[in-house]
Design a protein around this motif. Structure first.
Motif, short mmCIF file in Angstrom:
data_model
loop_
_atom_site.label_atom_id
_atom_site.label_comp_id
_atom_site.label_asym_id
_atom_site.label_seq_id
_atom_site.Cartn_x
_atom_site.Cartn_y
_atom_site.Cartn_z
N UNK A 1 -41.90 73.47 16.23
CA UNK A 1 -41.68 73.68 14.80
C UNK A 1 -41.00 72.47 14.17
N UNK A 2 -40.05 71.86 14.88
CA UNK A 2 -39.40 70.65 14.36
C UNK A 2 -40.39 69.49 14.26
N UNK A 3 -41.25 69.35 15.27
CA UNK A 3 -42.26 68.28 15.23
C UNK A 3 -43.20 68.50 14.04
N UNK A 4 -43.61 69.75 13.83
CA UNK A 4 -44.49 70.05 12.69
C UNK A 4 -43.77 69.82 11.37
N UNK A 5 -42.47 70.10 11.33
CA UNK A 5 -41.67 69.84 10.13
C UNK A 5 -41.65 68.35 9.82
N UNK A 6 -41.46 67.53 10.84
CA UNK A 6 -41.45 66.07 10.66
C UNK A 6 -42.81 65.58 10.18
N UNK A 7 -43.88 66.11 10.76
CA UNK A 7 -45.23 65.73 10.33
C UNK A 7 -45.44 66.13 8.87
N UNK A 8 -44.99 67.33 8.50
CA UNK A 8 -45.12 67.78 7.10
C UNK A 8 -44.32 66.88 6.16
N UNK A 9 -43.12 66.49 6.57
CA UNK A 9 -42.31 65.61 5.72
C UNK A 9 -43.02 64.28 5.52
N UNK B 1 -34.97 79.87 13.30
CA UNK B 1 -35.09 81.22 13.87
C UNK B 1 -35.18 81.16 15.38
N UNK B 2 -35.99 80.23 15.88
CA UNK B 2 -36.07 80.06 17.34
C UNK B 2 -34.71 79.66 17.91
N UNK B 3 -33.98 78.83 17.19
CA UNK B 3 -32.66 78.38 17.63
C UNK B 3 -31.69 79.55 17.72
N UNK C 1 -36.85 83.73 30.09
CA UNK C 1 -38.18 83.33 29.64
C UNK C 1 -38.24 83.29 28.11
N UNK C 2 -37.63 84.27 27.47
CA UNK C 2 -37.60 84.29 26.00
C UNK C 2 -36.87 83.06 25.47
N UNK C 3 -35.74 82.73 26.07
CA UNK C 3 -34.97 81.56 25.63
C UNK C 3 -35.76 80.27 25.85
N UNK C 4 -36.46 80.17 26.97
CA UNK C 4 -37.29 78.98 27.23
C UNK C 4 -38.44 78.89 26.21
N UNK C 5 -39.06 80.03 25.92
CA UNK C 5 -40.14 80.04 24.93
C UNK C 5 -39.61 79.62 23.57
N UNK C 6 -38.42 80.10 23.21
CA UNK C 6 -37.82 79.73 21.92
C UNK C 6 -37.46 78.25 21.88
N UNK C 7 -37.01 77.71 22.99
CA UNK C 7 -36.68 76.28 23.05
C UNK C 7 -37.94 75.45 22.78
N UNK C 8 -39.05 75.84 23.39
CA UNK C 8 -40.33 75.13 23.18
C UNK C 8 -40.80 75.34 21.74
N UNK C 9 -40.73 76.58 21.24
CA UNK C 9 -41.13 76.87 19.87
C UNK C 9 -40.32 76.08 18.86
N UNK C 10 -39.01 75.94 19.12
CA UNK C 10 -38.13 75.19 18.23
C UNK C 10 -38.56 73.72 18.17
N UNK C 11 -38.88 73.15 19.32
CA UNK C 11 -39.30 71.74 19.36
C UNK C 11 -40.63 71.53 18.64
#
Length: 197
Positions: A22-30, A130-132, A10-20
């Motif tokens: 955070x990456x989407x938010x990073x792209x929006x910020x860029x 970090x999530x990765x 469950x932790x790994x699945x949560x981190x996988x979702x969190x990583x995606x």
């Protein structure tokens, strides 16, 4: 599969979702950073052409420089944002503020916003990393995870301190300390669990 393995999954699945996310938010910020920088540079580069139009819009009340209001869209209030109130010891900047105050101030404002958004993009990338790391480790209580989570939380707390104020920075520091202690305790329990096996 035992209960411990289920929780780690469950932790790994949560981190996988969190990583995606955070990456989407990073792209929006860029994207926001680039658009704001382009707007600021364009405003400064075309200041002679755009200054009369901006001055007219301010006179007509379409742009309110004190509350950053353009048309009906109002972002927030800023104290001391009246372009005529700004001064500089640098002759070239003072000349720009005297002859082209609106484009100089708004162009600079856009560039400042661009820099703040760039910092947010870097933070989102750090959080994604970090999530990765948590997702790839065998369990979330390794030294690598503890160190990375602590460093990222310290950076986020410092960012909060500098942008949102002292109370949020202190709260972020407190949360960082609590999470560090939780991870440290979890690491101790994990070592004990591994020794009993």
């Amino acid at each position: 599969m035992n209960e411990q393995e289920n929780k780690i999954t469950k932790i790994k699945n949560s981190c996988r979702i969190g990583k995606k996310i955070a990456l989407a938010m990073c792209i929006i910020c860029i994207c926001g950073c680039v658009l704001s920088a382009v707007g600021g540079i364009a405003m400064l580069a075309k200041s002679k052409e755009w200054e009369p139009a901006l001055a007219q819009s301010v006179e007509e009340g379409n742009i309110d420089s004190k509350s950053i209001k353009i048309g009906v869209a109002r972002m927030y209030d800023i104290e001391g944002f009246e372009p005529g109130d700004w001064e500089s010891d640098v002759p070239a900047i003072q000349e720009a503020l005297t002859n082209r105050p609106y484009t100089t101030v708004y162009g600079s404002y856009c560039l400042g916003i661009s820099a703040a958004i760039a910092v947010c993009a870097v933070l989102m990338k750090l959080i994604s990393g970090t999530f990765d790391i948590i997702e790839k480790e065998d369990n979330p209580f390794t030294d690598k995870v503890k160190k990375r989570v602590t460093v990222v939380m310290i950076i986020v707390s410092a960012f909060l301190l500098l942008t949102a104020g002292g109370a949020f920075g202190i709260l972020g520091g407190l949360v960082t300390w609590v999470v560090y202690n939780i991870l440290d305790y979890g690491k101790t329990l994990q070592i004990q669990s591994d020794e009993t096996l």
